[in-house]
Design a protein around this motif. Structure first.
Motif, mmCIF file in Angstrom:
data_model
loop_
_atom_site.group_PDB
_atom_site.id
_atom_site.type_symbol
_atom_site.label_atom_id
_atom_site.label_comp_id
_atom_site.label_asym_id
_atom_site.label_seq_id
_atom_site.Cartn_x
_atom_site.Cartn_y
_atom_site.Cartn_z
ATOM 1 N N ALA A 1 0.867 -1.157 -0.131
ATOM 2 C CA ALA A 1 -0.009 0.148 0.052
ATOM 3 C C ALA A 1 0.740 1.255 -0.016
ATOM 4 O O ALA A 1 0.500 2.366 -0.594
ATOM 5 N N MET A 2 1.896 1.321 0.775
ATOM 6 C CA MET A 2 2.778 2.468 0.644
ATOM 7 C C MET A 2 3.676 2.535 -0.458
ATOM 8 O O MET A 2 3.725 3.782 -0.860
ATOM 9 N N ARG A 3 3.911 1.626 -1.249
ATOM 10 C CA ARG A 3 4.407 1.806 -2.577
ATOM 11 C C ARG A 3 3.409 2.380 -3.568
ATOM 12 O O ARG A 3 3.821 3.416 -4.333
ATOM 13 N N VAL A 4 2.059 2.398 -3.098
ATOM 14 C CA VAL A 4 1.055 2.954 -4.213
ATOM 15 C C VAL A 4 0.919 4.512 -3.921
ATOM 16 O O VAL A 4 0.992 5.323 -4.651
ATOM 17 N N LEU A 5 1.170 4.629 -2.523
ATOM 18 C CA LEU A 5 0.959 6.023 -2.342
ATOM 19 C C LEU A 5 2.377 6.705 -2.259
ATOM 20 O O LEU A 5 2.030 8.154 -3.048
ATOM 21 N N MET A 6 3.506 6.265 -2.360
ATOM 22 C CA MET A 6 4.567 6.987 -2.566
ATOM 23 C C MET A 6 4.686 7.315 -4.005
ATOM 24 O O MET A 6 5.554 8.163 -4.314
ATOM 25 N N LEU A 7 4.051 6.469 -4.921
ATOM 26 C CA LEU A 7 4.452 6.615 -6.365
ATOM 27 C C LEU A 7 3.394 7.742 -6.985
ATOM 28 O O LEU A 7 3.395 8.111 -7.984
ATOM 29 N N LEU A 8 2.382 7.901 -5.956
ATOM 30 C CA LEU A 8 1.254 8.756 -6.654
ATOM 31 C C LEU A 8 1.655 10.457 -7.080
ATOM 32 O O LEU A 8 1.175 10.803 -8.027
ATOM 33 N N PRO A 9 2.522 10.947 -6.316
ATOM 34 C CA PRO A 9 2.930 12.196 -6.864
ATOM 35 C C PRO A 9 3.589 12.327 -8.313
ATOM 36 O O PRO A 9 3.567 13.417 -9.009
ATOM 37 N N ILE A 10 4.197 11.341 -8.515
ATOM 38 C CA ILE A 10 4.831 11.162 -10.053
ATOM 39 C C ILE A 10 3.660 11.049 -11.114
ATOM 40 O O ILE A 10 4.001 11.298 -12.125
ATOM 41 N N ALA A 11 2.525 10.401 -10.545
ATOM 42 C CA ALA A 11 1.437 10.384 -11.709
ATOM 43 C C ALA A 11 0.444 11.521 -11.728
ATOM 44 O O ALA A 11 -0.289 11.497 -12.537
ATOM 45 N N ILE A 12 0.526 12.253 -10.613
ATOM 46 C CA ILE A 12 -0.349 13.532 -10.586
ATOM 47 C C ILE A 12 0.327 14.670 -11.154
ATOM 48 O O ILE A 12 1.409 14.941 -10.662
ATOM 49 N N PRO A 13 -0.398 15.235 -12.184
ATOM 50 C CA PRO A 13 0.498 16.432 -12.832
ATOM 51 C C PRO A 13 0.649 17.650 -11.613
ATOM 52 O O PRO A 13 -0.222 17.767 -10.828
ATOM 53 N N ALA A 14 1.582 18.253 -11.885
ATOM 54 C CA ALA A 14 2.014 19.514 -10.871
ATOM 55 C C ALA A 14 0.942 20.447 -10.946
ATOM 56 O O ALA A 14 0.739 21.037 -9.614
ATOM 57 N N ILE A 15 0.121 20.622 -11.963
ATOM 58 C CA ILE A 15 -0.849 21.872 -11.778
ATOM 59 C C ILE A 15 -2.179 21.397 -10.912
ATOM 60 O O ILE A 15 -2.953 22.231 -10.236
ATOM 61 N N ILE A 16 -2.406 20.169 -10.913
ATOM 62 C CA ILE A 16 -3.250 19.536 -9.974
ATOM 63 C C ILE A 16 -2.907 19.599 -8.420
ATOM 64 O O ILE A 16 -3.527 19.684 -7.764
#
Length: 274
Positions: free
Chosen positions: A112-127
């Motif tokens: 679960a932590m792996r998914v959470l840690m990788l979220l910032p790279i999947a979400i655009p900076a503008i969002i």
């Protein structure tokens, strides 16, 4: 009938490393790929408005001590250096110890932590800015509205890179087994963390530090939308009045970053030999 054990060369043949020639070719291709944009930047800084070559743009860099462009640049560099220091401190004090504790003590939530840690790279900076804006409004009211507070946001966007770097070393180190062995010998958790695990993660920590530094020095979107003064936002401001000076400063920053990278890499190799 007894089985004949396979030869050592037969066992490792599928995992042979590339030849020396292949490694050199890969390195040459990488250096060419890296040098092309730098060469274009150097060429641009020596171009004159009439199409010829001139050294005036570089001369203006060293004669602009009292200009507004130089003041903007100094402000951006100082703020970015402070941001680098604060962001790396957050990674060292909070993120890396937390990753080690999760890996060793809480392996069940590792996925679960792996998914959470990788979220910032999947979400655009503008969002991400939409979520950061209310938080920084509160931070500005109760703490400060200075540029160093951006380290809170930069710590988040650096998480995927820090996590993947540290986690790979933890898996190769088999930290859980080492921790259990140290505890069976009477070592406490602080001794295990500072005297055993962290020294073994030195390479990955150095890599995470360099990646974090590159992210902080190169980030523009979040700083611009949150109205903070950093090196990148000031370079954009300078480019509106003097595009040549902006390119020269960018080139100098890139060269200094490469030099720092090689120096840190050489320091790590020296420590390995010792």
């Amino acid at each position: 009938m007894a089985r004949v054990a396979p030869k050592h060369s037969q066992i490792w043949k599928p995992y042979d490393r590339p030849s020396t020639t292949a490694r050199r070719m890969i390195l040459i291709i990488f250096l060419i790929f890296l040098a092309l944009p730098l060469t274009g930047m150097v060429y641009f800084t020596f171009r004159s408005a009439t199409g010829g070559f001139t050294f005036d743009h570089w001369a203006e860099l060293f004669s602009a001590g009292e200009s507004s462009s130089w003041d903007l640049l100094a402000t951006g560099v100082i703020n970015s250096v402070i941001l680098v220091i604060v962001t790396i401190a957050i990674e060292y004090v909070i993120v890396i110890p937390a990753l080690i504790v999760i890996h060793v003590k809480l392996p069940r939530i590792h996925r679960a932590m792996r998914v959470l840690m990788l979220l910032p790279i999947a979400i655009p900076a503008i969002i991400l800015v939409v979520g950061f804006a209310p938080i920084f409004a509160v931070v500005a009211d109760y703490v400060s509205s200075d540029s160093w507070t951006l380290a809170l946001a930069y710590g988040v966007i650096a998480l995927p890179f820090v996590y993947t770097t540290i986690d790979a070393d933890l898996n190769g180190l088999n930290a859980s087994t080492i921790t259990e062995a140290a505890q069976s010998l009477g070592a406490n958790w602080w001794t295990i963390l500072t005297g055993l695990i962290v020294p073994c993660l030195r390479k990955s920590i150095i890599s995470a530090t360099l990646i974090t530094t590159a992210i902080v020095l190169g980030e523009f979107t979040i700083a611009s939308l949150l109205n903070r003064d950093t090196l990148q936002t000031e370079l954009i401001t300078i480019s509106q009045s003097d595009v040549y000076l902006s390119v020269i400063i960018t080139l100098i920053v890139l060269v200094l970053t490469f030099i720092a990278l090689f120096l840190v890499s050489g320091f790590g190799r020296k420590k390995d030999h010792q």
